[in-house]
Design a protein around this motif. Sequence first.
Motif, PDB file in Angstrom:
ATOM      1  N   GLU A   1      21.814  10.113  27.040  1.00  0.00           N
ATOM      2  CA  GLU A   1      21.340  10.951  25.929  1.00  0.00           C
ATOM      3  C   GLU A   1      20.473  10.111  25.011  1.00  0.00           C
ATOM      4  O   GLU A   1      20.806   8.970  24.678  1.00  0.00           O
ATOM      5  N   GLU A   2      19.364  10.717  24.582  1.00  0.00           N
ATOM      6  CA  GLU A   2      18.410   9.996  23.753  1.00  0.00           C
ATOM      7  C   GLU A   2      18.961   9.831  22.336  1.00  0.00           C
ATOM      8  O   GLU A   2      19.612  10.724  21.796  1.00  0.00           O
ATOM      9  N   ASP A   3      18.704   8.670  21.765  1.00  0.00           N
ATOM     10  CA  ASP A   3      19.094   8.399  20.380  1.00  0.00           C
ATOM     11  C   ASP A   3      17.929   8.841  19.496  1.00  0.00           C
ATOM     12  O   ASP A   3      16.871   8.212  19.498  1.00  0.00           O
TER      13      ASP A   3
ATOM     14  N   ARG B   1      13.668  13.469  33.814  1.00  0.00           N
ATOM     15  CA  ARG B   1      13.977  13.844  32.437  1.00  0.00           C
ATOM     16  C   ARG B   1      14.619  15.218  32.395  1.00  0.00           C
ATOM     17  O   ARG B   1      14.362  16.065  33.245  1.00  0.00           O
TER      18      ARG B   1
ATOM     19  N   THR C   1      23.602   9.511  33.498  1.00  0.00           N
ATOM     20  CA  THR C   1      22.954  10.456  32.596  1.00  0.00           C
ATOM     21  C   THR C   1      23.033   9.907  31.181  1.00  0.00           C
ATOM     22  O   THR C   1      24.129   9.623  30.686  1.00  0.00           O
TER      23      THR C   1
ATOM     24  N   HIS D   1      32.376   6.804  31.045  1.00  0.00           N
ATOM     25  CA  HIS D   1      31.361   6.427  30.075  1.00  0.00           C
ATOM     26  C   HIS D   1      30.996   4.964  30.275  1.00  0.00           C
ATOM     27  O   HIS D   1      31.871   4.115  30.496  1.00  0.00           O
TER      28      HIS D   1
ATOM     29  N   TRP E   1      18.833   4.871  23.585  1.00  0.00           N
ATOM     30  CA  TRP E   1      19.831   5.749  24.176  1.00  0.00           C
ATOM     31  C   TRP E   1      21.178   5.492  23.511  1.00  0.00           C
ATOM     32  O   TRP E   1      21.530   4.357  23.218  1.00  0.00           O
ATOM     33  N   ARG E   2      21.945   6.559  23.310  1.00  0.00           N
ATOM     34  CA  ARG E   2      23.181   6.387  22.556  1.00  0.00           C
ATOM     35  C   ARG E   2      24.435   6.690  23.372  1.00  0.00           C
ATOM     36  O   ARG E   2      25.541   6.396  22.928  1.00  0.00           O
ATOM     37  N   ARG E   3      24.275   7.253  24.541  1.00  0.00           N
ATOM     38  CA  ARG E   3      25.451   7.619  25.327  1.00  0.00           C
ATOM     39  C   ARG E   3      25.049   7.664  26.788  1.00  0.00           C
ATOM     40  O   ARG E   3      23.975   8.141  27.139  1.00  0.00           O
TER      41      ARG E   3
ATOM     42  N   GLN F   1      17.965  11.138  33.545  1.00  0.00           N
ATOM     43  CA  GLN F   1      18.915  10.898  34.626  1.00  0.00           C
ATOM     44  C   GLN F   1      18.379   9.784  35.507  1.00  0.00           C
ATOM     45  O   GLN F   1      17.238   9.839  35.960  1.00  0.00           O
TER      46      GLN F   1
ATOM     47  N   GLY G   1      16.692  16.366  26.195  1.00  0.00           N
ATOM     48  CA  GLY G   1      17.348  15.366  25.353  1.00  0.00           C
ATOM     49  C   GLY G   1      17.789  14.109  26.055  1.00  0.00           C
ATOM     50  O   GLY G   1      18.554  13.319  25.482  1.00  0.00           O
ATOM     51  N   GLY G   2      17.349  13.888  27.280  1.00  0.00           N
ATOM     52  CA  GLY G   2      17.806  12.676  27.938  1.00  0.00           C
ATOM     53  C   GLY G   2      17.101  12.403  29.243  1.00  0.00           C
ATOM     54  O   GLY G   2      16.061  12.979  29.558  1.00  0.00           O
TER      55      GLY G   2
END
Length: 459
Positions: free
Chosen positions: A455-457, A387, A453, A429, A415-417, A393, A390-391
């Motif tokens: 990023e959390e939504d 962790r 990697t 991406h 997850w959004r990204r 790995q 914000g996300g």
Amino acid sequence: MLILAAFTIILSWPEASAEAVRRAGELGAGVLVVPLAPAAPAAPPGVDLVAEVPADAASIDAARRAGFGGVMIAAPDQEPALRALLGQYRGFIRIVSLAPAQAYWDVSPALAAVRAGHWPGLQAANGEAGATELPWINANLHVYSWLRGFFPGRAPVLDIAPPDGSLQYEGAEIALAEAWAFRGGVILRLPEAMREGLAHSNARTASSWSRLCELAAFLRSRPAAGPFVSGSGLAVLIPQWDEEFEEILNLAWRQHLAPEVLPAGRFAPRAGLRFAAAVNHTPPAPVRRQLRDFAAAGGAVIIAPEPGKPPAPWTEGARLLGKEGPYEKYALGRGSLRLFAEPVLDPYEFALHLREIIGMENPLGRGLHGLDVRIWNAATVLPVLSRHGGGVQVVLIAYGRRLDHDFLVGLRGRWRRAELAQPGAAPAHLRLMPRAGRVEWNQPGLPRLAVVTLEEDAR
């Protein structure tokens, strides 16, 4: 002192020669370990030249006179003798190689390298493990996890060597990948046949070396994502490092559970932790209370009793929900207890139970979608989760051949990204496919290692 603030490659070579220095430069090694010679070979700036010598004053003094920047020693049998040497040669002893039983020794200001684990890759003599019917993977992820859990104040570093006669050149790539995934290091000792092949410009060896250098450059270029914090939803408590508990952890990693390892006497809930398992030992009373509090707050605790000892009291205030195979399930507060009737004798079978318990905790109640990470159609790939702000790995490591086909990966959570980075390719991406309680993506092959990697939504 060697401080692994950034990823540092430590190359060991069996001779103090210009060839060793040249190969260290090609690999981008920050440290080159060679045997003691009358004069240290000339090394360019940025390469720390270290002599591997016996743990005695005469040898260390000889290395200093020869112009080496420091020494690597194997720890003597008694800790006071080591402390005396470290005090006398403070700063010049750069690396101390430790047996697993010595791993708790304080070797500061030197770097501690533990002689544990295996030359990684698929088992050469038998590609399939009879007990598990899975590819027989030699991996060190559980060893790095042990070092992270038991010795959180230092970088986990392994001192491993290929077996005599090994032709598994890809093990060098995997060893670097494992170390990088845990923000640690490894004393990289190449197979003898690989070194000889390089000296004779063998085509296969040259290709393997080129891939190793490409991977090393990629790993050195990746910025550190901060201190390693496990991204696993499972913590396994163990009392000591021995063959029994090592195999329990190893098989759990083989099932993609990527468990965090904690000493039996030290448990503290953290963000993202959903399951805690105490296997084949009786945790101290304060830890048992902490585990019950963790369950009451919504966690799940899994207990297997200590062999030859009466079961510890766990169920006060809990409500029996029923028997599920080899364990009873109890409700406790907002969480649950699962109490196995017998100690774990078959680590593989226990790993399957863990996989099912964790996997079935999902919105649909089926399909093993509660696993933190799930991989389809890639039996020789293992994941490491960590962790960061914000996300998360996800590091995917191929232990067999490099994969040239797409395969599916799933990750629990919102997850959004997602960004993919891997050797030999520009960052890209990934298209995430939302599912109930998780996301999935198509992984476009695996050259040896991929870093995803996410990023959390926050919605």
